[in-house]
Design an enzyme around this catalytic site. Structure first.
Site, mmCIF file in Angstrom:
data_model
loop_
_atom_site.group_PDB
_atom_site.id
_atom_site.type_symbol
_atom_site.label_atom_id
_atom_site.label_comp_id
_atom_site.label_asym_id
_atom_site.label_seq_id
_atom_site.Cartn_x
_atom_site.Cartn_y
_atom_site.Cartn_z
ATOM 1 N N PHE A 22 0.857 -1.187 0.000
ATOM 2 C CA PHE A 22 0.000 0.000 0.000
ATOM 3 C C PHE A 22 0.897 1.242 0.000
ATOM 4 O O PHE A 22 1.841 1.327 0.773
ATOM 5 C CB PHE A 22 -0.917 -0.005 1.233
ATOM 6 C CG PHE A 22 -2.091 0.909 1.108
ATOM 7 C CD1 PHE A 22 -3.196 0.530 0.361
ATOM 8 C CD2 PHE A 22 -2.086 2.143 1.720
ATOM 9 C CE1 PHE A 22 -4.295 1.378 0.239
ATOM 10 C CE2 PHE A 22 -3.170 2.997 1.605
ATOM 11 C CZ PHE A 22 -4.283 2.614 0.863
ATOM 12 N N SER A 57 0.406 -1.625 6.030
ATOM 13 C CA SER A 57 1.218 -1.423 7.232
ATOM 14 C C SER A 57 0.714 -2.228 8.424
ATOM 15 O O SER A 57 1.502 -2.665 9.263
ATOM 16 C CB SER A 57 1.266 0.062 7.597
ATOM 17 O OG SER A 57 2.000 0.767 6.632
ATOM 18 N N ILE A 83 -0.764 7.588 5.406
ATOM 19 C CA ILE A 83 -1.075 8.982 5.091
ATOM 20 C C ILE A 83 -2.456 9.322 5.639
ATOM 21 O O ILE A 83 -3.419 8.564 5.438
ATOM 22 C CB ILE A 83 -1.019 9.231 3.563
ATOM 23 C CG1 ILE A 83 0.385 8.878 3.035
ATOM 24 C CG2 ILE A 83 -1.387 10.676 3.233
ATOM 25 C CD1 ILE A 83 0.509 8.898 1.532
ATOM 26 N N HIS A 89 -9.008 7.101 10.927
ATOM 27 C CA HIS A 89 -8.378 5.794 10.718
ATOM 28 C C HIS A 89 -6.851 5.890 10.804
ATOM 29 O O HIS A 89 -6.203 5.030 11.400
ATOM 30 C CB HIS A 89 -8.808 5.241 9.347
ATOM 31 C CG HIS A 89 -8.165 3.951 8.976
ATOM 32 N ND1 HIS A 89 -8.500 2.764 9.583
ATOM 33 C CD2 HIS A 89 -7.213 3.657 8.062
ATOM 34 C CE1 HIS A 89 -7.769 1.791 9.053
ATOM 35 N NE2 HIS A 89 -6.977 2.301 8.128
ATOM 36 N N ARG A 128 9.708 12.674 2.719
ATOM 37 C CA ARG A 128 10.386 11.782 3.673
ATOM 38 C C ARG A 128 10.901 10.505 3.014
ATOM 39 O O ARG A 128 11.537 9.680 3.651
ATOM 40 C CB ARG A 128 9.453 11.459 4.832
ATOM 41 C CG ARG A 128 9.139 12.742 5.617
ATOM 42 C CD ARG A 128 8.498 12.507 6.920
ATOM 43 N NE ARG A 128 9.385 11.816 7.834
ATOM 44 C CZ ARG A 128 8.950 11.057 8.827
ATOM 45 N NH1 ARG A 128 7.673 10.894 9.008
ATOM 46 N NH2 ARG A 128 9.794 10.474 9.628
#
Length: 166
Positions: A22, A57, A83, A89, A128
């Protein structure tokens, strides 16, 4: 006084990387940076690295638990990107993933580095996972290498009895 302060070369270490599909467009940058760091700086042999892809994740901790049970890895890198969206959530997922990884590391006495980006938006996540600076994959790999060496140093050191100090 005994001081443990280790470096980041670990050429004989066995390392697993568990990576989320994802947000793969971001995670691939993290993976490439982590692999480059492990091999160029850590001197880890390619044959000593296992990469395991998972759906998201949340599933990272489940697979890490299975890898730990194999008892062959000196350390594990988790790679993913969470994100923030329209709902809360993101907040619950981020907290749960972080907590699960920390608990696995402590419970099983194995270094697990946190290469999971938590970002408010896609722009932050991309920054990042940058190709030049601020790549979380590099940070996760360097952290893991040093922690592997610290764990090994602690395991091999002789602990001085308190009476011997006086």
């Amino acid at each position: 006084m005994k001081i443990i302060n280790e470096n980041v070369t670990a050429p004989n270490s066995f390392i697993a990387i568990v990576i989320s599909r994802f947000n793969i467009f971001i995670n691939k940058n993290l993976l490439h940076a982590a692999l480059d760091t492990l091999q160029r700086i850590g001197m880890v042999k390619e044959k000593n690295i296992t990469i395991c892809w998972v759906p998201g994740s949340y599933e990272i901790a489940q697979v890490i638990q299975q890898l730990i049970q194999k008892n062959i890895y000196d350390g594990i890198i988790s790679i993913g990107t969470i994100i923030k969206g329209e709902t809360s959530h993101y907040k619950y997922l981020s907290k749960e993933v972080c907590s699960q990884l920390s608990n696995l590391s402590i419970k099983n006495n194995i270094p697990i580095s946190f290469g999971i980006i938590t970002a408010d938006n896609i722009k932050q996540a991309i920054e990042r996972s940058g190709v030049k600076i601020n790549n979380k994959g590099i940070e996760a790999a360097l952290t893991l290498l040093e922690m592997i060496n610290i764990f090994k140093s602690i395991k091999s050191s002789k602990i001085i009895n308190e009476k011997e100090i006086k």
